[in-house]
Design a protein around this motif. Structure first.
Motif, PDB file in Angstrom:
ATOM      1  N   ASN A 478       1.277   1.326   7.742  1.00 38.14           N
ATOM      2  CA  ASN A 478       0.732   0.325   6.819  1.00 38.14           C
ATOM      3  C   ASN A 478      -0.754   0.499   6.567  1.00 38.14           C
ATOM      4  OD1 ASN A 478       3.282  -0.723   6.856  1.00 38.14           O
ATOM      5  ND2 ASN A 478       2.746  -2.665   7.792  1.00 38.14           N
ATOM      6  N   ALA A 479      -1.452   1.225   7.455  1.00 38.76           N
ATOM      7  CA  ALA A 479      -2.891   1.494   7.297  1.00 38.76           C
ATOM      8  C   ALA A 479      -3.700   0.213   7.112  1.00 38.76           C
ATOM      9  CB  ALA A 479      -3.131   2.450   6.122  1.00 38.76           C
ATOM     10  N   GLY A 480      -3.319  -0.837   7.825  1.00 38.82           N
ATOM     11  CA  GLY A 480      -4.060  -2.079   7.759  1.00 38.82           C
ATOM     12  C   GLY A 480      -3.754  -2.944   6.562  1.00 38.82           C
ATOM     13  N   GLY A 481      -2.829  -2.502   5.702  1.00 33.96           N
ATOM     14  CA  GLY A 481      -2.490  -3.259   4.509  1.00 33.96           C
ATOM     15  C   GLY A 481      -1.113  -3.889   4.610  1.00 33.96           C
ATOM     16  N   LEU A 482      -0.542  -4.182   3.451  1.00 31.12           N
ATOM     17  CA  LEU A 482       0.768  -4.826   3.406  1.00 31.12           C
ATOM     18  C   LEU A 482       1.909  -3.845   3.610  1.00 31.12           C
ATOM     19  CD1 LEU A 482       0.124  -7.209   0.373  1.00 31.12           C
ATOM     20  CD2 LEU A 482       0.060  -7.788   2.803  1.00 31.12           C
ATOM     21  N   GLY A 483       1.621  -2.558   3.492  1.00 36.92           N
ATOM     22  CA  GLY A 483       2.642  -1.551   3.714  1.00 36.92           C
ATOM     23  C   GLY A 483       3.664  -1.488   2.595  1.00 36.92           C
ATOM     24  N   GLN A 484       4.913  -1.283   2.958  1.00 34.19           N
ATOM     25  CA  GLN A 484       6.006  -1.137   1.995  1.00 34.19           C
ATOM     26  C   GLN A 484       7.038  -2.238   2.213  1.00 34.19           C
ATOM     27  OE1 GLN A 484       6.091   0.919  -0.474  1.00 34.19           O
ATOM     28  NE2 GLN A 484       4.390   2.273   0.026  1.00 34.19           N
ATOM     29  N   PRO A 485       6.696  -3.489   1.880  1.00 30.29           N
ATOM     30  CA  PRO A 485       7.623  -4.595   2.160  1.00 30.29           C
ATOM     31  C   PRO A 485       8.874  -4.600   1.305  1.00 30.29           C
ATOM     32  CG  PRO A 485       5.718  -5.370   0.922  1.00 30.29           C
ATOM     33  CD  PRO A 485       5.430  -3.952   1.297  1.00 30.29           C
TER      34      PRO A 485
END
Length: 649
Positions: A478-485
């Motif tokens: 996710n690299a600190g983000g929302l990723g692939q929800p």
């Protein structure tokens, strides 16, 4: 999902794989089909073995099959956005189960493909120099599939066109169903006994078939067949047959066998065992732990090996998308940018994190599951380790710049703070749901001094309810983000757990099996309850909680264990994992425990429980044969009609 019928081709549905020998993981390479001659080679047999594991993805994590295992039970009802697939299963007057609507096709096709593949391996493996241990893997999976089928449909065909339990290589569009006793005594029991004898203690691959995995399914099959022979509530079977065992044993004999085999599994754990806390069992970072004996595997490292996109979920097998179904649309939650409730922003963003994930709102827990099943929330860690009850702010991950937002009572909240909480118990102070000042757009209320909006247990509805944390997604990219929800979960879907040995043995003991010293039904259940009392982390509090309530929980266990108590414990342990319909059907307790339920309405702000009645008839204890199977068979119409389970024509 497309519907398919029994075909005389060999391979797993839609996609099959082959492996190049024994490794720590399965080396999967796609093939569109297996020709019969392929099994005349060692490579072909090894390929068929690997397809045994691949076929699990077409069943477990497939959300429409998942729906059939839960919706309509005391655990689950349909959610606000449910389509007819889900409403039909509820049996509450909003639909009815038919051979067209029942998603039993999600197991019919993959299992029969796999059964024929297994028979091809069993017949050809010795000639090409494959070991008994590898052949035993095919025997395990053939029994595994037949056990799933017989529990779901009753008697099913053992002859796929070439003779009973024979590898079929010729197209056949005619089929005859065997009886339930024949399926158990000719297929399931012999294959599992041979598998236990020939399988190793430690699997040749991670998550592979082992001696104890086969023991678990043999114990459960003995237990289930014992109930079938006893038939305490006179539930009909099909094809019709006397409730007598071809080998001359009675139900009590099978209960004893179930107990003995389950205890042997406990006493000879091999690489398996219980996790120290319930939280550790389903924690995503701890996936594939020693308590998980069998799973349908996935990975975030490769779309090829995951057998599905890593960026967008298709909503079909082999994706693992079951967790979407009981995830409500928490992304509707809004908080304000100013204390006087001016501009609002989405404070809880859709994220590929275990507590969140992709919302579909197709299924929801019943109020009774929250209030009655999990009545010991303060000491029993299983509620906290099952549900997401606290939704925390993550708006910076979506690009919002505010460091502070304003929430209930106009109070400030920071990223990571609770935005909405589903309370564990009804509060002493009445919740103000009026939203006249601080407007919760999801119908949540406020309590004095709290910055989080709240909903009480009796205030959950078909649209807003605690999410199913235990199945939630998890990604490390996710690299600190929302990723692939929007992608399907790349976690494995757990199928078999070591803990079930304790439940099987306890249930058999309640049914009259002679128990060993120190392993009575109460002793066995208390092993599970003691573990449930041990905390190391407060999941929804998001903080360490080193606490041992095992003494309190085990002391509270009734002196006399009943089947209903075991079923309640099974629900606490396995809620939302796909066990419940089979548990209620096996014990013939479905109508008793699930004929009514409570839930609030389909609108945001609905907080008045409504009691809903279900009509659960004896015929519903079997699912209908899929319509595609019947349409594909070339048989006289009278024979097709007789092939279908009663009440579904």
């Amino acid at each position: 999902m497309r519907n398919t019928h029994i075909k005389a081709v060999v391979g797993a549905a839609l996609l099959t794989f082959f492996s190049s020998g024994c490794k720590d993981i399965l080396d999967e390479q796609p093939r569109s089909i297996y020709e019969p001659s392929y099994f005349a080679t060692a490579k072909g047999v090894n390929g068929g073995l690997t397809s045994m594991y691949a076929h699990l993805r077409y069943i477990y994590g497939q959300a429409y099959y998942y729906n059939t295992t839960l919706t309509g039970t005391d655990e689950v009802t349909y959610g606000k956005d449910a389509d007819q697939n889900f409403k039909d299963m509820d049996l509450s007057g909003v639909g009815q189960i038919t051979s067209e609507s029942s998603r039993s096709d999600a197991i019919w096709a993959p299992t029969f493909y796999n059964i024929n593949t297994a028979s091809g391996i069993i017949e050809n493996a010795t000639a090409v120099g494959i070991s008994d241990a590898l052949i035993a893997e095919a025997r395990f999976f053939r029994a595994f599939d037949y056990f799933l089928l017989v529990q779901t449909f009753g008697g099913v065909p053992l002859d796929l066109g070439a003779g009973e339990l024979k590898f079929n290589i010729s197209p056949s569009r005619y089929s005859v169903r065997n009886t339930v006793p024949e399926v158990y005594t000719k297929a399931i029991f012999p294959d599992l006994l041979k598998a236990i004898n020939d399988l190793p203690q430690v699997g040749r691959v991670t998550g592979g078939a082992t001696k104890n995995v086969a023991r678990l399914y043999l114990a459960k099959a003995y237990l289930t067949y014992g109930w079938w022979l006893e038939n305490p509530n006179n539930i009909p079977t099909y094809p019709e047959t006397p409730r007598t065992d071809p080998d001359g044993h009675n139900a009590q004999w099978y209960y004893q066998q179930a107990y003995d085999v389950a205890v042997a599994g406990i006493d000879n754990p091999g690489p398996f065992g219980l996790q120290p806390t319930y939280y550790d069992v389903n924690l995503a970072q701890n996936d594939r732990n020693k308590e998980i004996m069998l799973y349908a595997d996935h990975t975030e490292n490769s779309e090829f090996y995951n057998a599905g996109s890593l960026t967008y979920g298709s909503g079909g097998a082999p994706d693992n998308f079951a967790s979407w179904m009981m995830t409500w649309n928490y992304t509707d939650i809004r908080s304000a940018t100013t204390a006087n409730w001016g501009t609002v922003v989405s404070s809880v963003q859709r994220e590929a994190a275990q507590a969140l994930g992709r919302p579909w709102t197709r299924m929801s827990p019943t109020i009774g599951a929250i209030t009655n099943t999990f009545s010991e929330k303060a000491v029993d860690s299983r509620y906290d380790g099952t549900f997401t009850t606290v939704y925390r702010g993550n708006w910076p991950k979506g690009g919002a710049k505010e460091t502070v937002l304003y929430n209930a009572n106009g109070l400030p909240v920071a990223p990571g703070d609770a935005i909405l909480t589903f309370l564990n118990e009804e509060p002493a102070t009445a919740i103000d749901y009026s939203n006249t000042v601080y407007k919760s757009n999801v119908g949540a209320g406020v309590l004095p001094g709290r910055a989080d909006f709240v909903i009480s247990p009796r205030g959950i509805s078909r649209v807003v309810y605690p999410g199913l944390w235990k199945l939630g997604p998890y990604r490390t990219d996710n690299a600190g983000g929302l990723g692939q929800p929007n992608a399907a979960s790349t976690r494995p879907f757990n199928i078999a757990k070591f803990s079930e040995f304790y439940f099987i043995a306890a249930e058999a003991a309640v049914k009259g099996a002679n128990a060993q010293a120190g392993k009575s039904a109460r002793d066995l259940i208390n092993v599970i309850r003691a573990r449930a009392g041990r905390w190391r982390w407060d999941n929804n509090g998001n903080k360490a909680r080193v606490e041992d309530n095992s003494a309190a929980l085990t002391a509270a266990t009734p002196a006399t264990i009943t089947i209903n108590y075991i079923l309640a414990e099974r629900s606490r342990e396995y809620f939302g994992e796909g066990y419940r319909w089979y548990d209620l059907v096996r014990t013939q307790k479905w109508n008793e425990l699930a004929s009514s339920y409570q839930i609030c309405g389909p609108n945001k702000g609905d907080h008045t429980p409504i009691t809903v009645q279900r009509t659960i008839e004896p015929r519903h204890y079997l699912r209908p044969i899929p319509i595609a199977q019947l349409n594909a068979m070339k048989m006289p119409e009278a024979e097709k009609k007789a092939y279908q389970n009663p009440g579904y024509n």
